[in-house]
Design an enzyme around this catalytic site. Sequence first.
Site, mmCIF file in Angstrom:
data_model
loop_
_atom_site.group_PDB
_atom_site.id
_atom_site.type_symbol
_atom_site.label_atom_id
_atom_site.label_comp_id
_atom_site.label_asym_id
_atom_site.label_seq_id
_atom_site.Cartn_x
_atom_site.Cartn_y
_atom_site.Cartn_z
ATOM 1 C CG ASP A 41 -0.213 -0.035 2.529
ATOM 2 O OD1 ASP A 41 1.016 -0.245 2.532
ATOM 3 O OD2 ASP A 41 -0.868 0.184 3.564
ATOM 4 C CE LYS B 78 1.395 1.241 12.599
ATOM 5 N NZ LYS B 78 1.333 -0.151 12.228
#
Length: 318
Positions: free
Chosen positions: A104, A155
């Site tokens: 993506d 993250k």
Amino acid sequence: MKAVILAGGLGTRLRPLTYTVPKPLIPLVGKPLIVRMIESLPQSVDTVILAVSYMREALEDHFRVQPCGRKVIIVNEPSPMGTGGAIKNVAHHLDETFIAMNGDCISSLDLREMVKRHRECGGIGTIALWQVEDPSAFGVVQLDRNERIIDFQEKPKREEARSDLINAGYYVFEPEILDYIGKGQVSIEREVFPRVLGYGLFGHRFTGHWMDCGTRETFLAAQAKVLELESPPPPSQEGCCFLSPSLVRSANIRSATVGPNACIEAGAVIGEGAEVSGSLVMRGACLGPGCSVRGSIIGPNYKVGKDEKVEDSVLANR
Ligand code: GDD
Ligand code: MG
């Protein structure tokens, strides 16, 4: 050479569109995202392995009808195995240096150069790195003086991130990496990278552009970037006010204002006086007269009413 593309995510951040269209098949300026990714692979890649689970049939149907010029092997996971598990699941296809990538992202990365760099470094893997202001939504790496990765945080909280260099989602691996991926559901970022730091995991920085297309905002930003780079020709319809850069593949537009940064797919109908900017209108969608659509993605065959105002939304039939 082979390349594995991870294309099995649920695309949750693009719902409800991704209930019916898997993220890899969303058209990014006239071509499915996955096709753009395949086209970015070096010529030396003759086989592309798509690791999928969610909406596999849609991807199979696509490549059956529109072959991409390379051998495509679609490998299914009965249930999503995570980014590491998905690579392990295709291990039987991998016996030499290979490329792996998230399905993506779009970028200006030169993968040929990255493969060369990987061979020079001689490590177990090389990760493409991109610099960002806020790394908290990404994998964050810390490098030593020789560009060797000494820390990987997936993250982290913004204040805990140890650098502003992020994992751009493109890898070159030696097959030995597969020995460090356990069975079942495995995240390559959280479980494998921290484990293999000692075997030579290197960073490869690049410049130009890079975008993850996983949310409405980032998808539309990627669309704007590709439109800027490719600047498609204006449509031939009379009476349509066309603000470039935009792509119009439908002939059903009546005195509407399209653009800038709009993509109208084939078979979409744009009513009189409608205004569309910074948006993607997919095949067969129908925008009523006088409506306005900004910063939005309108899914296949979805109908926007007369004079309706749509802003910053993803709208799709379920
Ligand atoms: N086959 C398969 N199976 N593919 C998967 C699975 C799975 O279980 N889970 C995720 N994927 C695919 C997604 O379809 C996507 O193409 C890619 O793996 C990455 O998953 P995302 O869910 O989009 O991850 P992210 O964007 O939050 O984070 C990843 O990408 C960032 C860069 O965009 C991580 O790799 C970060 O470290 C990285 O910075
Ligand atoms: Mg992503």
